[in-house]
Write a protein that holds these residues in place. Structure first.
Motif, PDB file in Angstrom:
ATOM      1  N   ASN A  95      45.371  19.212  23.920  1.00  0.00           N
ATOM      2  CA  ASN A  95      44.408  20.287  24.160  1.00  0.00           C
ATOM      3  C   ASN A  95      43.077  19.634  24.522  1.00  0.00           C
ATOM      4  N   LYS A 127      40.460  21.003  25.518  1.00  0.00           N
ATOM      5  CA  LYS A 127      39.301  21.888  25.266  1.00  0.00           C
ATOM      6  C   LYS A 127      38.414  21.926  26.520  1.00  0.00           C
ATOM      7  N   HIS A 187      43.819  29.981  19.293  1.00  0.00           N
ATOM      8  CA  HIS A 187      43.173  28.779  18.758  1.00  0.00           C
ATOM      9  C   HIS A 187      41.978  29.197  17.905  1.00  0.00           C
ATOM     10  N   GLU A 205      39.110  28.122  17.630  1.00  0.00           N
ATOM     11  CA  GLU A 205      37.812  28.179  18.339  1.00  0.00           C
ATOM     12  C   GLU A 205      37.688  29.498  19.106  1.00  0.00           C
ATOM     13  N   ILE A 262      40.204  20.760  11.977  1.00  0.00           N
ATOM     14  CA  ILE A 262      40.064  20.619  13.430  1.00  0.00           C
ATOM     15  C   ILE A 262      38.747  19.942  13.796  1.00  0.00           C
ATOM     16  N   LEU A 276      49.703  19.228  17.798  1.00  0.00           N
ATOM     17  CA  LEU A 276      48.707  19.724  18.760  1.00  0.00           C
ATOM     18  C   LEU A 276      47.497  18.800  18.607  1.00  0.00           C
ATOM     19  N   VAL A 277      47.184  18.110  19.685  1.00  0.00           N
ATOM     20  CA  VAL A 277      46.187  17.044  19.613  1.00  0.00           C
ATOM     21  C   VAL A 277      44.963  17.411  20.443  1.00  0.00           C
ATOM     22  N   GLY A 309      40.837  16.106  20.258  1.00  0.00           N
ATOM     23  CA  GLY A 309      39.996  14.956  20.608  1.00  0.00           C
ATOM     24  C   GLY A 309      40.774  13.733  21.070  1.00  0.00           C
TER      25      GLY A 309
HETATM   26  P1  PGA Z   1      41.415  17.880  16.999  1.00  0.00           P
HETATM   27  O1  PGA Z   1      41.728  19.340  17.598  1.00  0.00           O
HETATM   28  O2  PGA Z   1      42.678  17.062  17.224  1.00  0.00           O
HETATM   29  O3  PGA Z   1      40.260  17.380  17.787  1.00  0.00           O
HETATM   30  O4  PGA Z   1      41.138  18.066  15.562  1.00  0.00           O
HETATM   31  C1  PGA Z   1      42.961  19.954  17.399  1.00  0.00           C
HETATM   32  C2  PGA Z   1      42.976  21.296  18.071  1.00  0.00           C
HETATM   33  O5  PGA Z   1      41.911  21.896  18.254  1.00  0.00           O
HETATM   34  O6  PGA Z   1      44.032  21.797  18.440  1.00  0.00           O
END
Ligand code: PGA
Length: 244
Positions: free
Chosen positions: A8, A10, A88, A90, A165, A225-226, A228
């Motif tokens: 992801n 973002k 998500h 966010e 997250i 789900l990755v 950063g």
């Molecule tokens: P993160 O985000 O790996 O940066 O913690 C995970 C996500 O928002 O799915």
């Protein structure tokens, strides 16, 4: 069931050029036999990137019409997108998205032939108030309202505790395992045991290559789900390898 590792991005990177480079390097190096790799770039880049592993980060809860600024499931399908992240944290936090909207997003995505990745998870406050089970149950039940047995089999559920997250404070293996077992129980109650056992349930929240294997090997996650770490090709590849 193959494990699934989802990148992801973002709202990154800043330019077309960087997006193309990141996508092609990720695809070139993330060749995996037993793991499905999906990349979810921002909408703006989807038309430039080609691959059967393309995912979107969001979709409209309605199929078409007067929804300024939105993108429909059919548009995504037409661009060659196969997966879509729904709910998500966010989106829930900054854009006030509701479980009812998740339900519309899932229905529209499935009708268009996209595979939804439904994100659920509790906030820190909810966790500390021992409300995690209630929160997860409500999120799942409302998002999956009227979704049939045949449809639900195609959905991926991502357990992403909000407090984990982007914080570096990843969820412990035991806590993750408890959540995954609980999610299967809810799915079993809503559908049946067989569907629950076969449901693809993944973990997300500060996943890095040093902790990724633990979730798959010990917490019972069927993938990750990755966020950063997916912007760093070498780190992301190491995560994919750890899932193999
Ligand atoms: P993160 O985000 O790996 O940066 O913690 C995970 C996500 O928002 O799915």
């Amino acid at each position: 069931m193959k494990n699934i590792i989802i990148a992801n991005w973002k709202m990154n990177p800043a330019t077309n050029k960087e997006a193309k480079k990141l996508f092609s390097e990720t695809n070139k190096k993330a060749k995996a036999k037993n793991t499905e790799v999906v990349v979810c770039p921002p909408f703006a880049y989807l038309g430039l990137l080609k691959g059967k592993n393309l995912g979107a980060q969001n979709v409209c809860f309605e199929g078409k019409g007067a929804f300024t600024g939105e993108v429909s499931a059919l548009m995504l399908k037409d661009l060659g997108v196969s997966f879509v992240i729904v709910g998500h944290s966010e989106r829930r936090k900054y854009f006030n998205e509701t479980n009812l909207q998740m339900n519309g997003k899932i229905k529209n995505s499935m009708e268009a032939g996209l595979k939804p990745i439904l994100c659920i998870g509790e906030t820190k406050q909810e966790f500390e108030a021992h409300l995690k089970p209630d929160v997860l149950e409500t999120q799942i039940t409302e998002a999956l309202k009227d979704i049939t047995k045949e449809q639900v089999k195609k959905i991926v559920i991502a357990y992403e505790p909000v407090w984990a997250i982007g914080t570096g404070e990843n969820c412990s293996v035991d806590e993750t395992m408890t959540s995954i077992v609980f999610i299967r129980k809810i799915i079993s109650e809503l559908y049946n045991r067989e569907i629950a056992d076969n449901m693809q349930i993944i973990y997300g929240g500060s996943v890095k290559s040093f902790n990724s294997a633990d979730y798959i090997k010990h917490a019972g996650a069927n993938g990750l789900l990755v966020g950063g770490a997916s912007l760093d090709v070498e780190e992301f590849i190491a995560i994919v390898k750890s899932a193999e």
